[in-house]
Design a protein around this motif. Structure first.
Motif: not given
Length: 350
Positions: A258, A302-303, A309-310, A305-306, A255, A251, A91, A313
């Motif tokens: 999405s 996006m980082t 949620c690692v 957001l994600w 990333f 992943s 990310m 993922m």
């Protein structure tokens, strides 16, 4: 026909200069600072935020998200890092690669040859060691901008070509088509930095009405496609590697995919947010910077957001690429029965 040939040669010749300059700069920066960056990545803690910062720093210094991605996949394949540690680094690499677009947005046309000359002089003074690496990196940086200038010069006649402008208008009016164009461009060139540089230069070309030939809303879908296309590097690097290395590459795809799916439905609002970020002025004058800002904002968003949620993922990529089931042992296949000890005489007699 001759004019089209000159445009084609200029465009691809300029692109070749850009790619060669980028390769020189990246490889020599890796030689100069690569070991330090490897040490930083290898020492990253379990804190995801630290992983993002490490990935962004490594990519900003090495000027290559591919280098950071390949190194990280190598660490995972070697068992030096697990997926939870590696995903935030990827990310961060996405954020770090936007630095290239930010640098390109500066108008350095008047200083290009001076940069090339400076790099050449430093190369000659430093026949070996760090000074040579730095000089070659500066030389490559100059060639990079020389390639951009070459591409910009040959694009100007296209801005007044009605067939070409109509084609661009169609692409700009269909975001999904713009995403496809950006993805294919990056798959072919194998460098998102190069395709984004082409996009910045092209968007800064004025059309017949004096405005940008494509506009910010037309450029953003292509930018999203560029981000999607760059995931091919991670996929190629994971070929033949461990299961976890393949999961890490997957992943990276999830990333960017999405993000592409999310933002392609928000082109208008996203363009409005980007346009509100300084600098402001005539679109054709600031659009290169706006594209760079959109690139950075997309990856940072996006980082954010994600990153929380690692774990999700990790579960997702493990579900898509589960462990291979162990095959039941066949004693006849490995010859184990053939090597058993012979029966004792008493047993044989019985």
């Amino acid at each position: 026909m001759e004019e089209l040939l000159q445009i084609g040669l200029g465009l691809f010749g300029g692109l070749a200069l850009f790619l060669y300059g980028m390769s020189l700069m990246s490889s020599n920066l890796q030689d100069a600072a690569g070991e330090r960056m490897r040490a930083i990545l290898a020492a990253v803690t379990k804190n995801p935020v630290v992983g993002v910062l490490a990935g962004a720093l490594a990519t900003a210094v090495l000027q290559s998200s591919s280098a950071t991605t390949v190194m990280t996949i190598g660490f995972v394949a070697a068992g030096l890092m697990n997926l939870r540690q590696a995903i935030p680094i990827i990310m961060g690499a996405n954020i770090g690669t936007t630095i290239t677009a930010q640098i390109i947005a500066f108008k350095l046309s008047d200083y290009v040859l001076g940069i090339v000359l400076t790099g050449f002089v430093v190369m000659q003074l430093g026949r070996q060691g760090q000074l040579k690496f730095i000089g070659t990196a500066i030389f490559g940086f100059g060639l990079l901008f020389l390639g951009i200038d070459t591409m910009g010069a040959v694009m100007k006649p296209l801005a007044t070509n009605p067939v070409f402008t109509d084609l661009i208008a169609q692409v700009a009016g269909v975001p999904v088509l713009g995403v496809v164009v950006g993805t294919v461009m990056t798959l072919v060139v194998q460098s998102s930095s190069a395709t984004i540089a082409v996009l910045q230069n092209f968007a800064a070309t004025p059309g017949p009405d004096g405005a940008s030939i494509i506009g910010l809303e037309g450029a953003i879908p292509i930018l999203l496609g560029d981000n999607l296309g760059t995931t091919i590097t991670a996929l190629l690097a994971a070929v033949g590697q461990s299961r976890d290395a393949k999961r890490l590459a997957l992943s990276h795809c999830i990333f960017n995919l999405s993000g592409c799916l999310l933002f392609v439905g928000l082109i208008g609002p996203f363009a409005s947010v980007v346009a509100a970020i300084p600098p402001t002025g005539a679109e054709v004058e600031v659009i290169a910077r706006q594209i760079a800002n959109a690139h950075t904002l997309f990856n940072v968003s996006m980082t954010v957001l994600w990153l929380p949620c690692v774990s999700l993922m990790v579960r997702l990529v493990m579900a898509v690429l589960p462990e291979k089931p162990l095959r039941p042992r066949n004693p006849l296949a490995d010859g184990s029965l053939a090597h058993e000890a012979p029966l004792a005489p008493d047993a044989a007699a019985a």
